[in-house]
Design an enzyme around this catalytic site. Sequence first.
Site, mmCIF file in Angstrom:
data_model
loop_
_atom_site.group_PDB
_atom_site.id
_atom_site.type_symbol
_atom_site.label_atom_id
_atom_site.label_comp_id
_atom_site.label_asym_id
_atom_site.label_seq_id
_atom_site.Cartn_x
_atom_site.Cartn_y
_atom_site.Cartn_z
ATOM 1 N N SER A 133 -1.460 -1.827 12.926
ATOM 2 C CA SER A 133 -0.591 -2.521 12.284
ATOM 3 C C SER A 133 -0.554 -3.264 11.473
ATOM 4 C CB SER A 133 -1.379 -3.393 13.498
ATOM 5 O OG SER A 133 -3.055 -4.078 13.096
ATOM 6 N N TYR A 134 -1.381 -2.296 10.968
ATOM 7 C CA TYR A 134 -1.781 -2.258 8.923
ATOM 8 C C TYR A 134 -0.504 -2.266 8.025
ATOM 9 C CZ TYR A 134 -3.099 -1.445 4.026
ATOM 10 O OH TYR A 134 -2.950 -2.016 2.686
ATOM 11 N N GLY A 135 -0.179 -0.280 8.913
ATOM 12 C CA GLY A 135 0.611 0.631 8.129
ATOM 13 C C GLY A 135 1.800 -1.035 8.356
ATOM 14 N N SER A 194 2.437 -3.920 9.494
ATOM 15 C CA SER A 194 3.170 -4.981 8.678
ATOM 16 C C SER A 194 3.051 -4.793 6.697
ATOM 17 C CB SER A 194 2.042 -6.002 8.148
ATOM 18 O OG SER A 194 0.769 -5.150 7.826
ATOM 19 N N ASP A 201 0.866 -1.381 0.077
ATOM 20 C CA ASP A 201 0.387 -0.047 -0.020
ATOM 21 C C ASP A 201 0.949 1.283 -0.272
ATOM 22 O OD1 ASP A 201 -1.822 2.309 0.442
ATOM 23 O OD2 ASP A 201 -3.031 0.437 1.043
#
Length: 252
Positions: free
Chosen positions: A163-165, A167, A151
């Site tokens: 946590s999305y960033g 990961s 992303d």
Amino acid sequence: MDKVNIMQLTGKVILITGAGGGLGGTAALALAKQGAQVILLDKIITKLESVYDKIVAAGAPEPIMYPFDLAGANENDYQELADRIEAKYGSLDGLLHSAVEFSAFEPLVLHKTKDWGHSLNVNLNAPFILCKVLLPVMQKSDSAAIVFTSDSKARTGQAYSASYGVSKIALEGLAKILAEELESEGKIRVNTLIPGPIDSPFRKKAYPAEDKSLLPAMSSLNEIYTYLFSADSIGLTGRIIDAQTFKQQPTN
């Protein structure tokens, strides 16, 4: 309907995570239309069945559905998946990491530990384990491709990406390390795809107030998915490829 060119991926076996919908389902249909034998991996059977039906309706090779919970599976479950693929096909030609877990944009101090662990399990740990158990099977292919999905915003350490960033930042590092380790063999190429803003279920969840009619459809990625798994991309490895500028990407 897209014109089918069964020459590009005929005979290729490709495993797709998150294949039950969104970008994973879009990629599965696009690759199957190019003649690939796709293995659909997702934890929700009804979603797998929907993509399966679309592929069959398109006259593409009948796909394999493999219900699988990336977060809940243990390493033995992953190894069983690899063993089954090797037993049935002998080798694996492609692996697309498209599954994604996202809870919400929020400050780290408010991010729940459970959400942190679940997101890292799906977005980072699962791709690592899949690569680990599937590499021996992929090395039996004459030419194989691994594609990670990242992303453009999260990878920069954007505030509130939680946590999305984290990961996605780590995932790009994993892809780069793996590409360098495999480069000397010249058999498995590893690249990272940045889809960009796309009218997808993930985008709807992450940016609910956005006017999605202004965004490209998920099918706009069909060409780049086909390219990354076809012979056209042989020699291209260790790259971060932005779908929005795909046509300007070098091929050597």
